[in-house]
Design a protein around this motif. Structure first.
Motif: not given
Length: 57
Positions: A52, A55-57
């Protein structure tokens, strides 16, 4: 890679039919290497693509 393996296999078969054993042997070896390299790369990229994305925050 499989495309190149197929091309070199055809070259090897034609050269073998014409009696050019040196060219046929070389083309067959290149086809064999290209086939295995393509297979290994395909398996590698199959597993890499399954990760995957981060994830960008």
């Amino acid at each position: 890679m499989f495309y190149w393996a197929f091309i070199f296999l055809i070259i090897g078969l034609v050269a073998g039919a014409l009696g050019l054993t040196g060219v046929a042997g070389t083309a067959t070896e290149i086809a064999w290497i290209a086939f295995w390299l393509g297979l290994v790369m395909g398996i590698f990229f199959f597993f890499v693509a399954r990760r995957s994305p981060p994830h960008e925050s």
